[in-house]
Design a protein around this motif. Structure first.
Motif, PDB file in Angstrom:
ATOM      1  N   LYS A  25      40.349  36.371  50.452  1.00  0.00           N
ATOM      2  CA  LYS A  25      39.470  37.525  50.636  1.00  0.00           C
ATOM      3  C   LYS A  25      38.781  37.751  49.293  1.00  0.00           C
ATOM      4  O   LYS A  25      39.443  37.759  48.252  1.00  0.00           O
ATOM      5  N   ILE A  26      37.459  37.934  49.322  1.00  0.00           N
ATOM      6  CA  ILE A  26      36.682  38.003  48.084  1.00  0.00           C
ATOM      7  C   ILE A  26      35.897  39.311  48.033  1.00  0.00           C
ATOM      8  O   ILE A  26      35.299  39.735  49.010  1.00  0.00           O
ATOM      9  N   TRP A  27      35.911  39.941  46.854  1.00  0.00           N
ATOM     10  CA  TRP A  27      35.096  41.122  46.563  1.00  0.00           C
ATOM     11  C   TRP A  27      34.144  40.759  45.438  1.00  0.00           C
ATOM     12  O   TRP A  27      34.555  40.206  44.421  1.00  0.00           O
ATOM     13  N   ASN A  28      32.864  41.076  45.632  1.00  0.00           N
ATOM     14  CA  ASN A  28      31.848  40.826  44.606  1.00  0.00           C
ATOM     15  C   ASN A  28      31.326  42.170  44.116  1.00  0.00           C
ATOM     16  O   ASN A  28      30.864  42.989  44.915  1.00  0.00           O
ATOM     17  N   TYR A  29      31.411  42.386  42.811  1.00  0.00           N
ATOM     18  CA  TYR A  29      30.944  43.636  42.214  1.00  0.00           C
ATOM     19  C   TYR A  29      29.796  43.355  41.255  1.00  0.00           C
ATOM     20  O   TYR A  29      29.859  42.411  40.468  1.00  0.00           O
ATOM     21  N   GLU A  30      28.744  44.173  41.330  1.00  0.00           N
ATOM     22  CA  GLU A  30      27.671  44.147  40.344  1.00  0.00           C
ATOM     23  C   GLU A  30      27.893  45.336  39.430  1.00  0.00           C
ATOM     24  O   GLU A  30      27.968  46.477  39.880  1.00  0.00           O
ATOM     25  N   LEU A  31      27.996  45.073  38.128  1.00  0.00           N
ATOM     26  CA  LEU A  31      28.373  46.109  37.170  1.00  0.00           C
ATOM     27  C   LEU A  31      27.183  46.708  36.434  1.00  0.00           C
ATOM     28  O   LEU A  31      27.355  47.614  35.642  1.00  0.00           O
ATOM     29  N   GLY A  32      25.996  46.234  36.655  1.00  0.00           N
ATOM     30  CA  GLY A  32      24.824  46.711  35.930  1.00  0.00           C
ATOM     31  C   GLY A  32      24.530  45.809  34.754  1.00  0.00           C
ATOM     32  O   GLY A  32      25.382  45.045  34.288  1.00  0.00           O
ATOM     33  N   ASN A  33      23.316  45.870  34.252  1.00  0.00           N
ATOM     34  CA  ASN A  33      22.854  45.035  33.132  1.00  0.00           C
ATOM     35  C   ASN A  33      23.038  43.552  33.421  1.00  0.00           C
ATOM     36  O   ASN A  33      23.241  42.752  32.509  1.00  0.00           O
ATOM     37  N   GLY A  34      23.038  43.160  34.691  1.00  0.00           N
ATOM     38  CA  GLY A  34      23.202  41.764  35.059  1.00  0.00           C
ATOM     39  C   GLY A  34      24.641  41.274  35.018  1.00  0.00           C
ATOM     40  O   GLY A  34      24.898  40.097  35.248  1.00  0.00           O
ATOM     41  N   ASP A  35      25.591  42.142  34.735  1.00  0.00           N
ATOM     42  CA  ASP A  35      26.999  41.748  34.701  1.00  0.00           C
ATOM     43  C   ASP A  35      27.580  41.781  36.106  1.00  0.00           C
ATOM     44  O   ASP A  35      27.181  42.588  36.939  1.00  0.00           O
ATOM     45  N   TRP A  36      28.536  40.904  36.373  1.00  0.00           N
ATOM     46  CA  TRP A  36      29.144  40.808  37.688  1.00  0.00           C
ATOM     47  C   TRP A  36      30.623  40.484  37.543  1.00  0.00           C
ATOM     48  O   TRP A  36      31.079  40.015  36.503  1.00  0.00           O
ATOM     49  N   LEU A  37      31.351  40.742  38.631  1.00  0.00           N
ATOM     50  CA  LEU A  37      32.793  40.519  38.673  1.00  0.00           C
ATOM     51  C   LEU A  37      33.165  40.101  40.088  1.00  0.00           C
ATOM     52  O   LEU A  37      32.768  40.759  41.047  1.00  0.00           O
ATOM     53  N   ASN A  38      33.896  38.998  40.233  1.00  0.00           N
ATOM     54  CA  ASN A  38      34.366  38.528  41.530  1.00  0.00           C
ATOM     55  C   ASN A  38      35.887  38.549  41.536  1.00  0.00           C
ATOM     56  O   ASN A  38      36.519  37.960  40.660  1.00  0.00           O
ATOM     57  N   VAL A  39      36.463  39.209  42.531  1.00  0.00           N
ATOM     58  CA  VAL A  39      37.915  39.284  42.690  1.00  0.00           C
ATOM     59  C   VAL A  39      38.276  38.547  43.976  1.00  0.00           C
ATOM     60  O   VAL A  39      37.697  38.818  45.027  1.00  0.00           O
ATOM     61  N   LYS A  40      39.224  37.622  43.873  1.00  0.00           N
ATOM     62  CA  LYS A  40      39.631  36.825  45.025  1.00  0.00           C
ATOM     63  C   LYS A  40      41.139  36.960  45.214  1.00  0.00           C
ATOM     64  O   LYS A  40      41.903  36.740  44.289  1.00  0.00           O
ATOM     65  N   ARG A  41      41.543  37.349  46.427  1.00  0.00           N
ATOM     66  CA  ARG A  41      42.963  37.442  46.767  1.00  0.00           C
ATOM     67  C   ARG A  41      43.286  36.337  47.748  1.00  0.00           C
ATOM     68  O   ARG A  41      42.585  36.134  48.734  1.00  0.00           O
ATOM     69  N   GLU A  42      44.341  35.586  47.463  1.00  0.00           N
ATOM     70  CA  GLU A  42      44.772  34.550  48.392  1.00  0.00           C
ATOM     71  C   GLU A  42      46.288  34.448  48.366  1.00  0.00           C
ATOM     72  O   GLU A  42      46.933  34.798  47.384  1.00  0.00           O
ATOM     73  N   GLY A  43      46.840  33.991  49.456  1.00  0.00           N
ATOM     74  CA  GLY A  43      48.285  33.849  49.545  1.00  0.00           C
ATOM     75  C   GLY A  43      48.741  32.460  49.153  1.00  0.00           C
ATOM     76  O   GLY A  43      47.971  31.506  49.172  1.00  0.00           O
ATOM     77  N   TYR A  44      49.974  32.369  48.769  1.00  0.00           N
ATOM     78  CA  TYR A  44      50.618  31.086  48.536  1.00  0.00           C
ATOM     79  C   TYR A  44      52.079  31.249  48.925  1.00  0.00           C
ATOM     80  O   TYR A  44      52.508  32.318  49.337  1.00  0.00           O
ATOM     81  N   SER A  45      52.853  30.211  48.818  1.00  0.00           N
ATOM     82  CA  SER A  45      54.213  30.221  49.365  1.00  0.00           C
ATOM     83  C   SER A  45      55.131  31.266  48.740  1.00  0.00           C
ATOM     84  O   SER A  45      56.069  31.725  49.377  1.00  0.00           O
ATOM     85  N   MET A  46      54.884  31.678  47.507  1.00  0.00           N
ATOM     86  CA  MET A  46      55.774  32.606  46.806  1.00  0.00           C
ATOM     87  C   MET A  46      55.243  34.039  46.744  1.00  0.00           C
ATOM     88  O   MET A  46      55.927  34.922  46.262  1.00  0.00           O
ATOM     89  N   GLY A  47      54.005  34.263  47.189  1.00  0.00           N
ATOM     90  CA  GLY A  47      53.445  35.610  47.101  1.00  0.00           C
ATOM     91  C   GLY A  47      51.936  35.617  47.233  1.00  0.00           C
ATOM     92  O   GLY A  47      51.350  34.831  47.963  1.00  0.00           O
ATOM     93  N   ILE A  48      51.304  36.499  46.493  1.00  0.00           N
ATOM     94  CA  ILE A  48      49.854  36.677  46.515  1.00  0.00           C
ATOM     95  C   ILE A  48      49.308  36.379  45.118  1.00  0.00           C
ATOM     96  O   ILE A  48      49.899  36.778  44.111  1.00  0.00           O
ATOM     97  N   ILE A  49      48.170  35.701  45.068  1.00  0.00           N
ATOM     98  CA  ILE A  49      47.489  35.418  43.804  1.00  0.00           C
ATOM     99  C   ILE A  49      46.171  36.182  43.796  1.00  0.00           C
ATOM    100  O   ILE A  49      45.433  36.172  44.790  1.00  0.00           O
ATOM    101  N   VAL A  50      45.874  36.840  42.684  1.00  0.00           N
ATOM    102  CA  VAL A  50      44.582  37.493  42.482  1.00  0.00           C
ATOM    103  C   VAL A  50      43.882  36.749  41.343  1.00  0.00           C
ATOM    104  O   VAL A  50      44.425  36.617  40.249  1.00  0.00           O
ATOM    105  N   LYS A  51      42.668  36.246  41.643  1.00  0.00           N
ATOM    106  CA  LYS A  51      41.871  35.506  40.658  1.00  0.00           C
ATOM    107  C   LYS A  51      40.599  36.292  40.386  1.00  0.00           C
ATOM    108  O   LYS A  51      39.973  36.801  41.321  1.00  0.00           O
ATOM    109  N   VAL A  52      40.207  36.366  39.131  1.00  0.00           N
ATOM    110  CA  VAL A  52      39.019  37.117  38.746  1.00  0.00           C
ATOM    111  C   VAL A  52      38.110  36.234  37.906  1.00  0.00           C
ATOM    112  O   VAL A  52      38.553  35.595  36.957  1.00  0.00           O
TER     113      VAL A  52
END
Length: 134
Positions: free
Chosen positions: A91-118
């Motif tokens: 699951k992915i969230w895309n954020y625009e922070l202003g001044n051309g800055d951006w942030l992408n947050v990705k949540r995915e599962g794996y065998s031991m839990g949940i991983i959040v990648k930014v």
């Protein structure tokens, strides 16, 4: 006889010709001191961001400063599903922070839990946080 106030105001530290240059130099110094913090504020690319995934109950504090990112994620037991019940598909969230800055947050599962990648243009590498099943 001259009054003390008048004597005091007529005392010159610099020659009369240098007065204009001294005033300009003092004005430039004041402008530099006042303008430097404003310039730093306008060009600063630091970040303090809080991401909340309501479905899983994961809250993340994301920070970045000088091209280095950090993330700290925790499971909030009072919101969201139990982590074992969360869909493992990304699951992915895309954020625009202003001044051309951006942030992408990705949540995915794996065998031991949940991983959040930014990913962001504010830091060079992808940052990762793992939240194990409990």
């Amino acid at each position: 006889m001259m009054s003390t106030d008048r004597k005091f105001t007529e005392i010159r530290v610099f020659p009369k010709k240098a007065t204009l240059y001294v005033r300009v130099l003092v004005a430039l110094g004041v402008l530099f001191l006042a303008g430097n913090p404003v310039y730093e504020y306008l060009t600063d690319h630091s970040l303090m961001f809080k991401h909340v995934d309501v479905e899983s109950g994961i809250t993340c504090q994301i920070s970045a400063d000088k091209n280095k990112g950090e993330i700290s994620c925790d499971k909030n037991v009072s919101i969201g599903l139990d982590l074992t019940e969360v869909d493992l598909l990304p699951k992915i969230w895309n954020y625009e922070l202003g001044n051309g800055d951006w942030l992408n947050v990705k949540r995915e599962g794996y065998s031991m839990g949940i991983i959040v990648k930014v990913k962001s243009n504010l830091f060079s590498d992808e940052i990762v946080s793992e939240i194990p099943y409990r």
